[in-house]
Motif scaffolding. Structure first.
Motif, PDB file in Angstrom:
ATOM      1  N   ASN A 236     -21.663  -7.324  17.939  1.00  0.00           N
ATOM      2  CA  ASN A 236     -22.446  -8.109  16.995  1.00  0.00           C
ATOM      3  C   ASN A 236     -21.990  -7.781  15.574  1.00  0.00           C
ATOM      4  N   TYR A 237     -21.187  -8.666  15.007  1.00  0.00           N
ATOM      5  CA  TYR A 237     -20.735  -8.501  13.630  1.00  0.00           C
ATOM      6  C   TYR A 237     -20.510  -9.907  13.072  1.00  0.00           C
ATOM      7  N   SER A 238     -20.369 -10.013  11.773  1.00  0.00           N
ATOM      8  CA  SER A 238     -20.285 -11.323  11.128  1.00  0.00           C
ATOM      9  C   SER A 238     -19.021 -11.443  10.298  1.00  0.00           C
ATOM     10  N   THR A 239     -18.708 -12.667   9.926  1.00  0.00           N
ATOM     11  CA  THR A 239     -17.599 -12.896   9.006  1.00  0.00           C
ATOM     12  C   THR A 239     -17.856 -12.172   7.687  1.00  0.00           C
ATOM     13  N   GLU A 240     -19.140 -12.100   7.296  1.00  0.00           N
ATOM     14  CA  GLU A 240     -19.489 -11.386   6.060  1.00  0.00           C
ATOM     15  C   GLU A 240     -19.122  -9.908   6.159  1.00  0.00           C
ATOM     16  N   ASP A 241     -19.254  -9.330   7.359  1.00  0.00           N
ATOM     17  CA  ASP A 241     -18.852  -7.936   7.540  1.00  0.00           C
ATOM     18  C   ASP A 241     -17.349  -7.774   7.305  1.00  0.00           C
ATOM     19  N   LEU A 242     -16.567  -8.727   7.795  1.00  0.00           N
ATOM     20  CA  LEU A 242     -15.117  -8.672   7.601  1.00  0.00           C
ATOM     21  C   LEU A 242     -14.762  -8.860   6.128  1.00  0.00           C
ATOM     22  N   LEU A 243     -15.490  -9.745   5.451  1.00  0.00           N
ATOM     23  CA  LEU A 243     -15.246  -9.947   4.019  1.00  0.00           C
ATOM     24  C   LEU A 243     -15.624  -8.703   3.221  1.00  0.00           C
ATOM     25  N   TYR A 244     -16.641  -7.984   3.674  1.00  0.00           N
ATOM     26  CA  TYR A 244     -17.030  -6.732   3.024  1.00  0.00           C
ATOM     27  C   TYR A 244     -15.892  -5.714   3.136  1.00  0.00           C
ATOM     28  N   ILE A 245     -15.300  -5.632   4.330  1.00  0.00           N
ATOM     29  CA  ILE A 245     -14.160  -4.736   4.529  1.00  0.00           C
ATOM     30  C   ILE A 245     -13.024  -5.122   3.584  1.00  0.00           C
ATOM     31  N   ARG A 246     -12.750  -6.403   3.508  1.00  0.00           N
ATOM     32  CA  ARG A 246     -11.643  -6.878   2.670  1.00  0.00           C
ATOM     33  C   ARG A 246     -11.890  -6.560   1.196  1.00  0.00           C
ATOM     34  N   ASP A 247     -13.133  -6.631   0.774  1.00  0.00           N
ATOM     35  CA  ASP A 247     -13.458  -6.372  -0.631  1.00  0.00           C
ATOM     36  C   ASP A 247     -13.375  -4.891  -0.990  1.00  0.00           C
ATOM     37  N   HIS A 248     -13.473  -4.008  -0.008  1.00  0.00           N
ATOM     38  CA  HIS A 248     -13.567  -2.580  -0.306  1.00  0.00           C
ATOM     39  C   HIS A 248     -12.299  -1.787   0.010  1.00  0.00           C
ATOM     40  N   PHE A 249     -11.337  -2.416   0.681  1.00  0.00           N
ATOM     41  CA  PHE A 249     -10.112  -1.710   1.052  1.00  0.00           C
ATOM     42  C   PHE A 249      -8.899  -2.433   0.475  1.00  0.00           C
ATOM     43  N   ASP A 250      -7.811  -1.697   0.323  1.00  0.00           N
ATOM     44  CA  ASP A 250      -6.552  -2.265  -0.138  1.00  0.00           C
ATOM     45  C   ASP A 250      -6.034  -3.254   0.899  1.00  0.00           C
ATOM     46  N   LYS A 251      -5.746  -4.479   0.497  1.00  0.00           N
ATOM     47  CA  LYS A 251      -5.304  -5.524   1.430  1.00  0.00           C
ATOM     48  C   LYS A 251      -4.019  -5.147   2.156  1.00  0.00           C
ATOM     49  N   LYS A 252      -3.225  -4.268   1.554  1.00  0.00           N
ATOM     50  CA  LYS A 252      -1.964  -3.868   2.180  1.00  0.00           C
ATOM     51  C   LYS A 252      -2.187  -2.818   3.275  1.00  0.00           C
ATOM     52  N   GLN A 253      -3.383  -2.267   3.350  1.00  0.00           N
ATOM     53  CA  GLN A 253      -3.646  -1.170   4.279  1.00  0.00           C
ATOM     54  C   GLN A 253      -4.565  -1.542   5.430  1.00  0.00           C
ATOM     55  N   VAL A 254      -4.887  -2.829   5.577  1.00  0.00           N
ATOM     56  CA  VAL A 254      -5.818  -3.229   6.633  1.00  0.00           C
ATOM     57  C   VAL A 254      -5.268  -4.426   7.392  1.00  0.00           C
ATOM     58  N   PHE A 255      -5.225  -4.283   8.713  1.00  0.00           N
ATOM     59  CA  PHE A 255      -4.807  -5.352   9.620  1.00  0.00           C
ATOM     60  C   PHE A 255      -6.005  -5.769  10.477  1.00  0.00           C
ATOM     61  N   TYR A 256      -5.985  -7.004  10.965  1.00  0.00           N
ATOM     62  CA  TYR A 256      -7.145  -7.562  11.655  1.00  0.00           C
ATOM     63  C   TYR A 256      -6.734  -8.131  13.011  1.00  0.00           C
ATOM     64  N   ASP A 257      -6.993  -7.360  14.063  1.00  0.00           N
ATOM     65  CA  ASP A 257      -6.762  -7.803  15.440  1.00  0.00           C
ATOM     66  C   ASP A 257      -8.118  -8.172  16.017  1.00  0.00           C
ATOM     67  N   ILE A 258      -8.606  -9.362  15.640  1.00  0.00           N
ATOM     68  CA  ILE A 258      -9.974  -9.755  15.980  1.00  0.00           C
ATOM     69  C   ILE A 258      -9.990 -11.027  16.822  1.00  0.00           C
ATOM     70  N   LEU A 259     -11.094 -11.213  17.519  1.00  0.00           N
ATOM     71  CA  LEU A 259     -11.224 -12.304  18.478  1.00  0.00           C
ATOM     72  C   LEU A 259     -11.705 -13.578  17.795  1.00  0.00           C
ATOM     73  N   GLU A 260     -11.519 -14.687  18.511  1.00  0.00           N
ATOM     74  CA  GLU A 260     -12.062 -15.956  18.040  1.00  0.00           C
ATOM     75  C   GLU A 260     -13.542 -16.056  18.455  1.00  0.00           C
ATOM     76  N   PRO A 261     -14.369 -16.814  17.699  1.00  0.00           N
ATOM     77  CA  PRO A 261     -13.985 -17.665  16.562  1.00  0.00           C
ATOM     78  C   PRO A 261     -13.943 -16.931  15.220  1.00  0.00           C
ATOM     79  N   GLN A 262     -14.315 -15.623  15.224  1.00  0.00           N
ATOM     80  CA  GLN A 262     -14.387 -14.927  13.939  1.00  0.00           C
ATOM     81  C   GLN A 262     -13.047 -14.864  13.229  1.00  0.00           C
ATOM     82  N   ASN A 263     -11.937 -14.784  13.999  1.00  0.00           N
ATOM     83  CA  ASN A 263     -10.626 -14.711  13.365  1.00  0.00           C
ATOM     84  C   ASN A 263     -10.372 -15.936  12.486  1.00  0.00           C
ATOM     85  N   CYS A 264     -10.594 -17.124  13.050  1.00  0.00           N
ATOM     86  CA  CYS A 264     -10.384 -18.357  12.273  1.00  0.00           C
ATOM     87  C   CYS A 264     -11.358 -18.441  11.098  1.00  0.00           C
TER      88      CYS A 264
END
Length: 276
Positions: A236-264
């Motif tokens: 149970n997680y949301s797109t907002e949770d992923l956006l929170y991660i993106r806002d707080h970490f260096d974009k060059k240091q985080v990769f996203y191996d996530i399932l659909e539909p959240q990936n899209c």
């Protein structure tokens, strides 16, 4: 500690550098890397190789029954058999331009798998990651792979390969998730501090938001480190949770191996075109 120099096509080359150089991504952003997860059977592998994915992930264990008993095959526990051996899987991937991530759930499969990987290393001049969960993590109940013999075995064959070292985790929708503790990240750093190759830490998306101070601390320990965000199918997680991660970490240091539909949904929210 500074990152060691990595030559073109070397398995320790930063994957953003590799895919940028080959014009497969447009910017130095881990979210641009696309993944095919769990390509453990022949049909899944064929789909992965014909997809737009940059990286193909699969699980390796020793077959317990049948003609391939004792040999590395592609399966995820509780499955212990497969229609694809690691030898055949590597032969197929070597004909593509995909990077690979091999995930190990037991130490027994590592050395025989490294022998097979060594046989095709000349045809795999692209990213190769070797993964295992080496420490217990939040609510983790699965057995860990002993870190030292795992790392020693892998690096005895491939001193410069990218290591993916994670924690076992559990997810309970009706229970509070504690996240990755200070003790967990400090123990991981003690394992990785003496290494010279790149290390990515696979972390569960539903546990990252509450672990930001700890994971940010870990990433700051070395520019060799990165995170790979992954998700369980019932998490149970949301797109907002992923956006929170993106806002707080260096974009060059985080990769996203996530399932659909959240990936899209996530990639659309950050303006990255999704090619399926």
């Amino acid at each position: 500690m500074a990152a060691p120099a990595a030559g073109r096509g070397c398995w320790s080359e930063n994957i953003l550098d590799y895919f940028l150089r080959n014009h497969q991504i447009a910017t130095e952003d881990g979210a641009e890397i696309t993944w095919y997860h769990g390509a453990n059977h022949r049909a899944q592998l064929e789909e992965a190789l014909s997809s737009a994915a940059h990286m193909v992930e699969a699980d390796v264990l020793l077959a317990s029954t049948g003609a391939e008993r004792g040999r590395p095959v592609m399966a995820h526990p509780p499955d212990t058999h497969s229609d694809t051996t690691l030898r055949a899987w590597l032969a197929a991937v070597a004909l593509s331009d995909k990077g690979i991530k091999l995930d190990f759930k037991s130490l027994a499969a590592v050395e025989p798998a490294m022998i097979l990987l060594d046989a095709v290393r000349g045809r795999l001049q692209r990213p190769v990651w070797i993964n295992a969960d080496v420490l217990p993590g939040p609510s983790g109940t699965s057995n860990v792979v002993d870190a030292k013999p795992f790392i020693d075995t892998v690096t005895s064959f491939f001193p410069a390969v990218t290591l993916s070292l994670g924690w076992t985790t559990g997810w309970h929708p009706k229970k509070a998730s504690e996240g990755y503790s200070w003790a967990m990240v400090r123990e991981m750093e003690s394992i990785c501090d003496g290494l010279s190759q790149p290390v990515t830490f696979p972390v569960r998306a539903a546990l990252v938001k509450q672990s930001c101070p700890q994971l940010l601390w870990l990433l700051k320990r070395s520019d060799r480190y990165s995170l790979t965000i992954w998700t369980g199918k019932d998490d149970n997680y949301s797109t907002e949770d992923l956006l929170y991660i993106r806002d707080h970490f260096d974009k060059k240091q985080v990769f996203y191996d996530i399932l659909e539909p959240q990936n899209c949904e996530f990639k659309q929210a950050i303006g990255i075109t999704v090619n399926l």
